[in-house]
Motif scaffolding. Structure first.
Motif, PDB file in Angstrom:
ATOM      1  N   ARG A 118      11.655   5.849   0.301  1.00 15.32           N
ATOM      2  CA  ARG A 118      11.117   5.569  -1.032  1.00 15.32           C
ATOM      3  C   ARG A 118      10.196   4.356  -1.053  1.00 15.32           C
ATOM      4  O   ARG A 118       9.525   4.104  -2.064  1.00 15.32           O
ATOM      5  CB  ARG A 118      12.257   5.346  -2.020  1.00 15.32           C
ATOM      6  N   LEU A 119      10.148   3.605   0.048  1.00 17.74           N
ATOM      7  CA  LEU A 119       9.324   2.401   0.106  1.00 17.74           C
ATOM      8  C   LEU A 119       7.973   2.737   0.721  1.00 17.74           C
ATOM      9  O   LEU A 119       7.887   3.215   1.858  1.00 17.74           O
ATOM     10  CB  LEU A 119      10.021   1.313   0.928  1.00 17.74           C
ATOM     11  N   ASP A 120       6.908   2.512  -0.013  1.00 20.55           N
ATOM     12  CA  ASP A 120       5.556   2.740   0.477  1.00 20.55           C
ATOM     13  C   ASP A 120       5.316   1.915   1.742  1.00 20.55           C
ATOM     14  O   ASP A 120       5.774   0.770   1.842  1.00 20.55           O
ATOM     15  CB  ASP A 120       4.560   2.345  -0.621  1.00 20.55           C
ATOM     16  N   LEU A 121       4.583   2.475   2.706  1.00 17.41           N
ATOM     17  CA  LEU A 121       4.364   1.762   3.966  1.00 17.41           C
ATOM     18  C   LEU A 121       3.573   0.473   3.765  1.00 17.41           C
ATOM     19  O   LEU A 121       3.776  -0.503   4.497  1.00 17.41           O
ATOM     20  CB  LEU A 121       3.650   2.659   4.979  1.00 17.41           C
ATOM     21  N   ALA A 122       2.656   0.439   2.781  1.00 21.09           N
ATOM     22  CA  ALA A 122       1.933  -0.804   2.514  1.00 21.09           C
ATOM     23  C   ALA A 122       2.892  -1.887   2.033  1.00 21.09           C
ATOM     24  O   ALA A 122       2.781  -3.054   2.420  1.00 21.09           O
ATOM     25  CB  ALA A 122       0.835  -0.562   1.479  1.00 21.09           C
ATOM     26  N   ASP A 123       3.854  -1.512   1.193  1.00 23.15           N
ATOM     27  CA  ASP A 123       4.853  -2.474   0.736  1.00 23.15           C
ATOM     28  C   ASP A 123       5.747  -2.902   1.894  1.00 23.15           C
ATOM     29  O   ASP A 123       6.133  -4.075   2.000  1.00 23.15           O
ATOM     30  CB  ASP A 123       5.705  -1.872  -0.380  1.00 23.15           C
ATOM     31  N   ALA A 124       6.054  -1.957   2.773  1.00 20.85           N
ATOM     32  CA  ALA A 124       6.905  -2.283   3.923  1.00 20.85           C
ATOM     33  C   ALA A 124       6.231  -3.278   4.841  1.00 20.85           C
ATOM     34  O   ALA A 124       6.852  -4.258   5.291  1.00 20.85           O
ATOM     35  CB  ALA A 124       7.262  -0.999   4.683  1.00 20.85           C
ATOM     36  N   HIS A 310      -3.354  -5.525  -1.929  1.00 20.12           N
ATOM     37  CA  HIS A 310      -4.807  -5.391  -2.037  1.00 20.12           C
ATOM     38  C   HIS A 310      -5.238  -4.560  -0.838  1.00 20.12           C
ATOM     39  O   HIS A 310      -5.223  -5.035   0.300  1.00 20.12           O
ATOM     40  CB  HIS A 310      -5.457  -6.779  -2.008  1.00 20.12           C
ATOM     41  N   ARG A 311      -5.592  -3.299  -1.085  1.00 21.21           N
ATOM     42  CA  ARG A 311      -5.821  -2.356   0.006  1.00 21.21           C
ATOM     43  C   ARG A 311      -7.309  -2.197   0.301  1.00 21.21           C
ATOM     44  O   ARG A 311      -8.115  -2.019  -0.613  1.00 21.21           O
ATOM     45  CB  ARG A 311      -5.192  -1.004  -0.328  1.00 21.21           C
ATOM     46  N   VAL A 312      -7.628  -2.231   1.583  1.00 23.52           N
ATOM     47  CA  VAL A 312      -9.006  -2.090   2.056  1.00 23.52           C
ATOM     48  C   VAL A 312      -9.000  -1.062   3.186  1.00 23.52           C
ATOM     49  O   VAL A 312      -8.077  -1.041   4.007  1.00 23.52           O
ATOM     50  CB  VAL A 312      -9.568  -3.437   2.557  1.00 23.52           C
ATOM     51  N   ALA A 313     -10.021  -0.222   3.234  1.00 26.40           N
ATOM     52  CA  ALA A 313     -10.115   0.785   4.295  1.00 26.40           C
ATOM     53  C   ALA A 313     -10.112   0.112   5.672  1.00 26.40           C
ATOM     54  O   ALA A 313     -10.684  -0.970   5.855  1.00 26.40           O
ATOM     55  CB  ALA A 313     -11.377   1.619   4.122  1.00 26.40           C
ATOM     56  N   PHE A 314      -9.482   0.776   6.629  1.00 31.05           N
ATOM     57  CA  PHE A 314      -9.342   0.218   7.968  1.00 31.05           C
ATOM     58  C   PHE A 314     -10.679  -0.216   8.552  1.00 31.05           C
ATOM     59  O   PHE A 314     -10.801  -1.313   9.119  1.00 31.05           O
ATOM     60  CB  PHE A 314      -8.678   1.258   8.875  1.00 31.05           C
ATOM     61  N   ALA A 315     -11.694   0.622   8.412  1.00 28.76           N
ATOM     62  CA  ALA A 315     -13.004   0.328   9.005  1.00 28.76           C
ATOM     63  C   ALA A 315     -13.694  -0.860   8.346  1.00 28.76           C
ATOM     64  O   ALA A 315     -14.672  -1.376   8.886  1.00 28.76           O
ATOM     65  CB  ALA A 315     -13.906   1.553   8.920  1.00 28.76           C
ATOM     66  N   GLY A 331      -2.379 -10.087  -4.380  1.00 31.29           N
ATOM     67  CA  GLY A 331      -1.274  -9.598  -3.567  1.00 31.29           C
ATOM     68  C   GLY A 331      -1.559  -9.648  -2.081  1.00 31.29           C
ATOM     69  O   GLY A 331      -2.527 -10.255  -1.614  1.00 31.29           O
ATOM     70  N   LYS A 332      -0.708  -8.982  -1.334  1.00 26.83           N
ATOM     71  CA  LYS A 332      -0.822  -8.913   0.118  1.00 26.83           C
ATOM     72  C   LYS A 332      -1.990  -8.022   0.521  1.00 26.83           C
ATOM     73  O   LYS A 332      -2.134  -6.902   0.024  1.00 26.83           O
ATOM     74  CB  LYS A 332       0.489  -8.345   0.687  1.00 26.83           C
TER      75      LYS A 332
END
Length: 336
Positions: A118-124, A310-315, A331-332
């Motif tokens: 149930r825990l999103d991998l970004a949160d993990a 704060h999500r950014v594309a890998f590339a 955030g992270k």
């Protein structure tokens, strides 16, 4: 495999997407197909070639990063096949070039955690390093129901966890965040906090006066505890909100210079304070780091902590570094 590397020290644009050979796990190791990669402000310092704390500048070319989450796709010769396919999060160790900004990362098997589904991998991945650090800092700070807590960088990965933890401990909280978007994010962490939470925009020139007014709304003549990860002039101005005998907990200095009050133990208004360090000289010896990681994962999975990312594309790792350095993240920061 795809990896983010830099061949020179310098600005974010030195980070480039390249093809490099797939790594092979050795004894006691697994290979993780990473879907999420943690990014730290520390990474930006190392990218510039500056040694930071216990970490030297990386040898070039380097693949930055020390936190990943994904699935195990291969195991070393002495690792059980039961790890194959496991959903995992791992800290790759205290090294300046941990290899975390790569689609495949080698991790020691004893570094692995199996986050709840149930825990999103970004949160993990945020909990593996940032959540761990938050728990360590909270052990030093120990906010309680009698405290009025000032938190700098309250919209950051760490600050947002401090806000929630201090409120849960019964404290009143004065959160400092830069800009309307960050102020809204902090308020959204605890929409039911009511008069126990005040948020002040430190991007406003009048923020020290605004903070004093906010203390009044919190029914407090002064703060009793400051958890500071910014340092510099802002950290000193935040320390001026402490009353006599207040506690200053130093958990970093994102501004590039330590809080000057930490050296003198006296606020700009001449009030003596108790200084406690989470990092650097005077910091306590913490116990099993895996246990801190485990407990942080549990807090996020249970909903006790709401994790901001704060999500950014890998590339676009260069963009992630640029936004982090320009204090435009909430955030992270994670790649993925």
């Amino acid at each position: 495999m795809d990896a983010i590397r830099h061949h020179t020290y310098g600005p974010p644009e030195t980070l480039v997407l390249e093809q490099v050979p797939d790594p092979v796990p050795g004894p006691g190791q697994v290979l993780v197909a990473a879907r999420v990669h943690g990014v730290h402000l520390l990474d930006t310092t190392l990218r510039r070639g500056e040694a930071t704390g216990p970490l030297p500048a990386p040898r070039l070319p380097a693949i930055p990063g020390r936190e990943v989450a994904g699935a195990v796709v291969a195991v070393g010769p002495d690792v059980g096949d039961d790890w194959l396919g496991a959903r995992v999060a791992a800290h790759l160790g205290a090294t300046p070039d941990g290899g975390g900004y790569a689609r495949l990362a080698v991790a020691p098997v004893d570094s692995l955690h199996r986050p709840p589904d149930r825990l999103d991998l970004a949160d993990a991945v945020a909990m593996i390093g940032t959540g761990r650090m938050a728990l360590m800092a909270l052990e030093v700070a120990r906010p309680g129901p009698d405290d009025v807590v000032v938190i700098t960088a309250a919209a950051g990965g760490l600050g947002s966890l401090f806000v929630q933890s201090a409120l849960a401990a019964g404290a009143r909280v004065l959160a400092l965040a830069g800009g309307p978007r960050k102020v809204r994010a902090v308020r959204g962490l605890a929409p039911d906090a009511g008069p126990s939470l005040a948020v002040v925009d430190v991007a406003a020139p009048s923020w020290p006066q605004d903070a004093r007014a906010a203390l009044g709304r919190l029914r407090a003549p002064a703060a009793t505890l400051l958890i500071d990860g910014v340092g510099g002039d802002l950290g000193a101005d935040a320390a001026a909100l402490l009353g006599p005998g207040g506690r200053l907990v130093v958990q970093g200095w994102a501004s590039g210079s330590p809080n000057p009050v930490a050296a003198s133990a006296v606020t700009p208004h001449g009030q003596p304070v108790e200084v406690r360090a989470v990092v650097g000289p005077g910091a306590p010896a913490f116990g099993d780091l895996r246990d801190y990681q485990r407990r942080a994962l549990e807090r996020a999975a249970s909903g006790e902590w709401r994790v901001l990312t704060h999500r950014v594309a890998f590339a676009e790792a260069a963009r992630a570094h640029r936004e982090l350095e320009e204090r435009r993240t909430v955030g992270k920061v994670v790649l993925g």
